[in-house]
Design a protein around this motif. Structure first.
Motif, PDB file in Angstrom:
ATOM      1  N   UNK B 364       0.820  -1.207   0.000  1.00 56.23           N
ATOM      2  CA  UNK B 364       0.000   0.000   0.000  1.00 56.23           C
ATOM      3  C   UNK B 364       0.858   1.263   0.000  1.00 56.23           C
ATOM      4  N   UNK B 365       2.087   1.140   0.500  1.00 55.36           N
ATOM      5  CA  UNK B 365       2.995   2.292   0.453  1.00 55.36           C
ATOM      6  C   UNK B 365       3.312   2.649  -0.996  1.00 55.36           C
ATOM      7  N   UNK B 366       3.539   1.628  -1.793  1.00 53.75           N
ATOM      8  CA  UNK B 366       3.782   1.877  -3.215  1.00 53.75           C
ATOM      9  C   UNK B 366       2.524   2.420  -3.874  1.00 53.75           C
ATOM     10  N   UNK B 367       1.383   1.839  -3.523  1.00 55.60           N
ATOM     11  CA  UNK B 367       0.121   2.305  -4.096  1.00 55.60           C
ATOM     12  C   UNK B 367      -0.133   3.759  -3.729  1.00 55.60           C
ATOM     13  N   UNK B 368       0.168   4.105  -2.497  1.00 57.89           N
ATOM     14  CA  UNK B 368      -0.050   5.478  -2.032  1.00 57.89           C
ATOM     15  C   UNK B 368       0.793   6.454  -2.841  1.00 57.89           C
TER      16      UNK B 368
END
Lengths: 377, 377
Positions: B364-368
């Motif tokens: 989710x860090x990458x998605x964010x």
DNA sequence: TTGATTTGTTTATTTCCTGAACTTATTGTC
DNA sequence: GACAATAAGTTCAGGAAATAAACAAATCAA
């Protein structure tokens, strides 16, 4: 009122101090060409002006700064009666002063403001044209639009739309704010935390207030209650607090509590300095009280640091000095109760302020809305 | 990668769910005309797609939503060995899974990732073209660029530029993040706090982690330490903690501490559920331990509420159930230690998560970063 | 069937910014 | 003291991203 680029420029200058157009352009991520126009507009508005010329290699750069007389703001503190009312310039300096009667009726407050306004401005006729806002500080919770007082025990309000009433009666943009939050804003705009993005201001007085700046913005909290450290439980099963629970920071570390504890111990102390003097003479009761209060405040500040990792804690205090036993114990407790690796990483500054804090804070709320726009959270 | 308007649109949808172009325009403060173009571009990028048609008076509106297969992200958790590695779609669903050896050498980690990447993607060939980022969760402090690990005791790192090494070896945008903060981001993007602007996530496991969202953004703190509630002093003069001080929340309320206390009392309990079962049978030691732990966690959460006034507290837990004695005491303590007026105003939710939390959080860090851009604070 | 209603698109226009060339004002050097 | 070097700030043509207003599309209601 101002475009977002204009506000961004003012924001950068208020954080960093005077800067040249080229530096401003770089730090705002704009081209020199864009900056040229934005600066020109703000200068012709009278908000910005050229100050020092810096000589180096090449054409000298001209620093731009806020024009102290480019904008004026009125600040009113509803914490005292009579209520102080000040006129602040663009540097946060107070250039005129009045008082007005405090009322519990918003309508009457608005009328008093409208009535006193011309008198406040007589000393500075030029300020009338450049009066860009009124700010009001009060004890209570305020919504994120800085328009309604959601709840105030002191004033007996619930959902009082004070800002719009004053705006209507005076014709001037008006914003209200919680007392501690107003002080934090004035420190951010005009004080010692200008260039700090994340910090908490603890206002130490009869009560204890606190407000957070996070990411360069005031953080109000979901119900406007962020920073209410006065009622965090610091002594589980401690003395009962007027809030209904026990062991609140407010029952141990506020000036009110300190004075009460001193009185209960039979000490004739009317101020922190008195008590510090007693303590330095070896009075056991005085020492005990200061230790207890200092430890409590220090622990609360340690929690602040552990929870929020601010870049600075600023303690503002009207009364007393913070270099005595109380302050020392407070600092030790703060250091002792944060992760040892963190200890000393977060500067804790104390700052003595005068009786104008609240009114100046109120004025800074108006200035903030003009300079930077409404607070986002 | 995306323009700021495009990111804003994706942000709004990820917060509010599917919306029509007209509603999007209104909530973003843009014209319908502008929205038309922005949506068209995102749809042709494959990131957005039209879903339901809503009939009412007038022309029906077509809802736009994130295309689940519009973007893929890899998440790696360096909290376990071997390290889990997952492929996440645009809804946060895990569509492929692998493990890789954990190392203390960033170079070796990067090589392992580069090596395992093709294997992870074999199951989903289409994901390769749409792989927009790698996220890595670790125990430690991370800078605000999500590039360097400032400090990690577990991995023995100090200023390790892991993100750029991985980026170099894989050719894919890579971001690292602290474990608890990664979980908070995944809850904000894909979980139950999508539409909450201010909240704190407490991750309850062997240790206790916590992270804050403030104003819709992850707040990292000035040294990356915001949310480190595990080492706030909750029992002054309590048991010594491995951090060097005493009475930290971690020494009383973490699963590690609970298990140790149970062991010290001679209880053969290997999980929270075991201990709860003992307590419900009337075992005094078990009851005492759960009371103590629940009280401590509740008090810490009360402090969180008093200090930051979040809109929600979300407790994620891998092990155990939170509807037993521990959870009840925790809730009672939390309620009892906030301003009575506030009590019950801040929802405290508990949520059981599976073993993929950390890897999903990492993804989710990458998605964010793709959806919304870098975290500002 | 016709009108009302609302969504979404198209098009001309405006606003704000950029890039590049230019002007300006200084220091440094021969 | 002339002239290059250097850097600040301005001007201007051009472009990206927004808007407003007119329009097309798709439905409901009478």
């Amino acid at each position: 009122m101002l475009t977002s680029s204009q506000q961004q420029l003012l924001r950068v200058i208020s954080q960093s101090g005077p800067l040249s157009r080229t530096v401003l352009a770089a730090s705002m991520g704009l081209s020199k060409a864009a900056m040229s126009g934005i600066a020109r507009d703000l200068i012709s508005l009278g908000v910005l002006h050229e100050t020092e010329t810096i000589y180096g290699q090449g054409r000298p750069s001209i620093l731009l700064d806020l024009h102290p007389e480019g904008a004026f703001f009125v600040g009113i503190s509803l914490l005292e009666d009579p209520a102080p009312m000040v006129l602040s310039d663009f540097n946060g300096n107070i250039v005129a002063r009045q008082t007005m009667p405090r009322s519990r009726d918003p309508e009457i407050i608005a009328e008093s403001i409208a009535e006193m306004l011309p008198r406040l401005l007589t000393e500075r006729e030029d300020a009338l044209r450049k009066l860009y806002g009124i700010g009001i500080a009060l004890s209570g919770f305020v919504d994120e639009k800085q328009a309604n007082c959601v709840q105030s025990t002191l004033l007996g309000w619930k959902d009082a739309p004070l800002a719009s009433i004053v705006r209507q009666k005076t014709g001037i943009d008006t914003f209200i704010e919680n007392d501690a939050k107003a002080v934090a804003v004035s420190e951010k705009l005009f004080g010692s935390t200008r260039d700090v993005q994340n910090f908490s201001v603890v206002s130490f007085d009869e009560g204890i207030g606190c407000a957070h700046f996070i990411g360069g913005n005031l953080y109000r909290g979901n119900h406007g209650g962020a920073g209410e450290i006065a009622h965090c439980t610091i002594e589980p099963n401690g003395s009962p607090c007027r809030c209904g629970k026990r062991g609140c920071l407010d029952t141990v570390a506020s000036m009110k509590a300190i004075k009460e504890m001193a009185k209960a111990e039979g000490l004739a102390c009317n101020s922190l300095d008195d008590l510090e003097a007693e303590a330095s003479l070896g009075n056991a009761a005085a020492i005990r009280i200061l230790h207890r209060a200092g430890n409590a405040l220090g622990l609360a500040i340690a929690h602040l640091i552990q929870f929020n990792d601010p870049g600075m804690i600023l303690i503002t205090h009207v009364e007393g000095r913070f270099d005595g036993l109380f302050g020392t114990v407070m600092r030790q407790a703060a250091e002792a109760n944060v992760l040892p690796r963190y200890a000393g990483q977060t500067p804790i500054r104390t700052q003595r302020v005068d009786g104008d804090v609240w009114a100046r804070g109120a004025a800074s709320i108006a200035a903030h809305n003009f300079l930077i726009g409404p607070t986002p959270n």
